[in-house]
Design an enzyme around this catalytic site. Structure first.
Site, PDB file in Angstrom:
ATOM      1  CG  ASN A  19      -4.619  27.320  55.708  1.00 21.14           C
ATOM      2  OD1 ASN A  19      -5.421  27.188  54.787  1.00 21.14           O
ATOM      3  ND2 ASN A  19      -3.513  26.597  55.810  1.00 21.14           N
ATOM      4  CG  ASP A  78       2.696  23.970  64.371  1.00 21.21           C
ATOM      5  OD1 ASP A  78       2.420  24.748  65.288  1.00 21.21           O
ATOM      6  OD2 ASP A  78       2.608  22.726  64.476  1.00 21.21           O
TER       7      ASP A  78
HETATM    8  P1  ADP Z   1      -1.797  21.926  58.629  1.00 28.16           P
HETATM    9  O1  ADP Z   1      -1.384  21.722  60.048  1.00 28.16           O
HETATM   10  O2  ADP Z   1      -3.145  21.358  58.383  1.00 28.16           O
HETATM   11  O3  ADP Z   1      -0.740  21.442  57.701  1.00 28.16           O
HETATM   12  P2  ADP Z   1      -0.830  24.595  58.155  1.00 28.16           P
HETATM   13  O4  ADP Z   1      -1.165  25.855  58.859  1.00 28.16           O
HETATM   14  O5  ADP Z   1       0.494  23.994  58.505  1.00 28.16           O
HETATM   15  O6  ADP Z   1      -1.962  23.511  58.427  1.00 28.16           O
HETATM   16  O7  ADP Z   1      -0.927  24.884  56.615  1.00 28.16           O
HETATM   17  C1  ADP Z   1      -0.492  23.979  55.627  1.00 28.16           C
HETATM   18  C2  ADP Z   1       0.092  24.735  54.459  1.00 28.16           C
HETATM   19  O8  ADP Z   1      -0.909  25.489  53.796  1.00 28.16           O
HETATM   20  C3  ADP Z   1       1.151  25.749  54.863  1.00 28.16           C
HETATM   21  O9  ADP Z   1       2.266  25.570  54.036  1.00 28.16           O
HETATM   22  C4  ADP Z   1       0.497  27.083  54.605  1.00 28.16           C
HETATM   23  O10 ADP Z   1       1.455  28.035  54.247  1.00 28.16           O
HETATM   24  C5  ADP Z   1      -0.408  26.783  53.448  1.00 28.16           C
HETATM   25  N1  ADP Z   1      -1.569  27.684  53.271  1.00 28.16           N
HETATM   26  C6  ADP Z   1      -1.939  28.762  53.980  1.00 28.16           C
HETATM   27  N2  ADP Z   1      -3.112  29.284  53.540  1.00 28.16           N
HETATM   28  C7  ADP Z   1      -3.497  28.486  52.494  1.00 28.16           C
HETATM   29  C8  ADP Z   1      -4.625  28.481  51.615  1.00 28.16           C
HETATM   30  N3  ADP Z   1      -5.602  29.381  51.722  1.00 28.16           N
HETATM   31  N4  ADP Z   1      -4.687  27.504  50.691  1.00 28.16           N
HETATM   32  C9  ADP Z   1      -3.728  26.564  50.607  1.00 28.16           C
HETATM   33  N5  ADP Z   1      -2.641  26.513  51.393  1.00 28.16           N
HETATM   34  C10 ADP Z   1      -2.515  27.457  52.329  1.00 28.16           C
HETATM   35 MG    MG Z   2       1.554  22.102  58.820  1.00 30.09          MG
END
Ligand code: ADP
Ligand code: MG
Length: 411
Positions: A19, A78
């Site tokens: 991501n 996560d």
């Molecule tokens: P963080 O720990 O930084 O919050 P996460 O893995 O928990 O990272 O991701 C945050 C959110 O972004 C999650 O709800 C995930 O589903 C969503 N997500 C995943 N890929 C993308 C993307 N390419 N752009 C925006 N949001 C995304």
């Molecule tokens: Mg998160």
């Protein structure tokens, strides 16, 4: 807690899902700078998938031909693993799909599972790049253990699967409010905690749980390792056969039921998702509209500062919330803090939590129970509940643990 492992087949083929927005937005650089050289050195072939939007990974793993992959690896926080797990459990072949080994590499601002996996290796605590390298090393080593999942029922009869935590009150509010400090990375929880302490609130609700039976050595887990024996060819035995076999040969004492349940699973996102019947049935739970079963414990208090159900040891890289937890112990570690605690005492609790010492400081407002299932009914009309750090529908929730149904690259 005796954990057995099995190995991933070598050469194993892994899908790495990144991501690019997670954490400080540097997940791709972390991959090319730190992880790619390790995978190359260890001769682990991989395919990189960069997610383009929320639920991209969920949709992908719901549809993909899983026989192509020996492991799915998430480089993010996560939240992306939450998507992948729920996508796997929305498949027709969920029972086999959920046995795909899953790897976690910390690239987000909430890297609780990565911190937990690192902790399970009994290594001294690590943060940031050191934690990433530790998890990268575990990935190359390719040992796999079982992972508990918890099914969570929301008010609108949706069911979602969680690997980490459910939070209400103080912790959930910090989770949500600290999203705006994402740019400070994992420090966001500290910043959020200090902000929330300044405006400490009481949350009204009812809590009930099914206590876990007393611990016996019998409860200790069984596991194995990823199908990567140095001599095995990629075409020999599909990964799933390998894992299924090792599963059987170790007398798994949890049965994944074959009959389909009547419980609807949909996504926790606000947009309506097709209702399906996948995933294991929840034999411990009564209907959310009915009272809890008679043998459950109903908590007397209705005024809380927080309720936190932990399924792994860490709530964040520096929040060692459930010191006794293991990946597949079959327990929900339920913590709650009663109203009446002072700001100073609550701050002291969170500071002690950094090293997992909060249960030992004798705080009269903190209660800790090991349970199999619980129900929480918030009475305040508005509020936040988070599951694995993601906000879900607010209202009554109940949950039960499914011991060891998923597979985690760990060791
Ligand atoms: P963080 O720990 O930084 O919050 P996460 O893995 O928990 O990272 O991701 C945050 C959110 O972004 C999650 O709800 C995930 O589903 C969503 N997500 C995943 N890929 C993308 C993307 N390419 N752009 C925006 N949001 C995304
Ligand atoms: Mg998160």
């Amino acid at each position: 807690h005796d954990v057995k492992y099995y190995e991933v087949r070598r050469p194993c083929r892994i899908m790495v899902l990144v991501n690019p927005q997670s954490g400080r937005g540097q997940a791709l650089q972390l991959f090319s700078g730190q992880i790619e050289p390790m995978l190359t050195e260890a001769s682990v072939p991989y395919t990189l998938v960069i997610t383009e939007h929320q639920n991209h990974a969920r949709d992908l793993v719901r549809e993909t031909d899983l026989s192509q992959w020996d492991a799915l690896v998430i480089l993010s926080g996560d939240g992306l693993l939450f998507e992948v797990l729920n996508g796997l459990l929305e498949r027709e072949d969920w029972e086999e799909a959920i046995q795909t080994p899953l790897g976690i590499l910390p690239g987000g601002s909430g890297n609780a599972l990565a911190a937990s996996v690192h902790h399970y290796t009994k290594s001294p605590p690590a943060w940031g790049k050191e934690l990433l390298l530790s998890c990268g090393f575990l990935l190359c080593k390719g040992l796999v253990t079982q992972l508990d999942l918890v099914s969570v029922h929301l008010a609108s009869s949706q069911r979602i699967f969680s690997f980490l935590s459910l939070a209400w009150g103080f912790v959930a509010d910090v989770d949500i409010e600290s999203e705006k400090y994402r740019l400070v990375g994992p420090m966001r929880f500290l910043v959020g905690t200090l902000m929330r302490l300044a405006s400490l609130k009481v949350y009204q609700g009812r809590l009930a749980y099914l206590p876990a039976p007393p611990f016996t050595p019998q409860n200790s887990s069984l596991c194995s390792s990823l199908p990567c024996g140095p001599n095995s060819s990629p075409n020999q035995n599909s990964r799933h056969n390998h894992i299924t076999n090792s599963n059987h040969s170790t007398n798994s004492n949890h049965n994944i039921a074959h009959n389909s349940s009547n419980i609807a699973i949909t996504t926790m996102r606000t947009e309506p998702q097709p209702v399906n019947q996948k995933g294991p049935p929840d034999s411990l739970l009564a209907d959310l509209e009915q009272p809890v079963p008679d043998h459950w414990t109903v908590v007397n208090e209705e005024d809380f500062v927080l309720v936190l159900a932990m399924f792994q040891s860490h709530l964040a890289e520096d929040l060692f919330a459930a010191p006794g937890a293991a990946a597949d112990d079959g327990f929900i570690h339920l913590l709650y803090v009663r109203a009446g605690i002072s700001r100073l005492a609550l701050l002291t609790l969170f500071m002690a939590m950094e090293k997992g010492g909060h249960l030992a400081i004798g705080c009269p407002h903190l209660v800790y129970e090991r349970v199999k299932a619980f129900r929480l009914e918030p009475l305040s009309p508005e509020g936040a509940i988070t599951v694995d750090g993601e906000m879900v529908e607010y209202g009554p929730v109940q949950a039960q643990v499914h011991e060891g149904i998923a597979r985690l690259i760990s060791g």
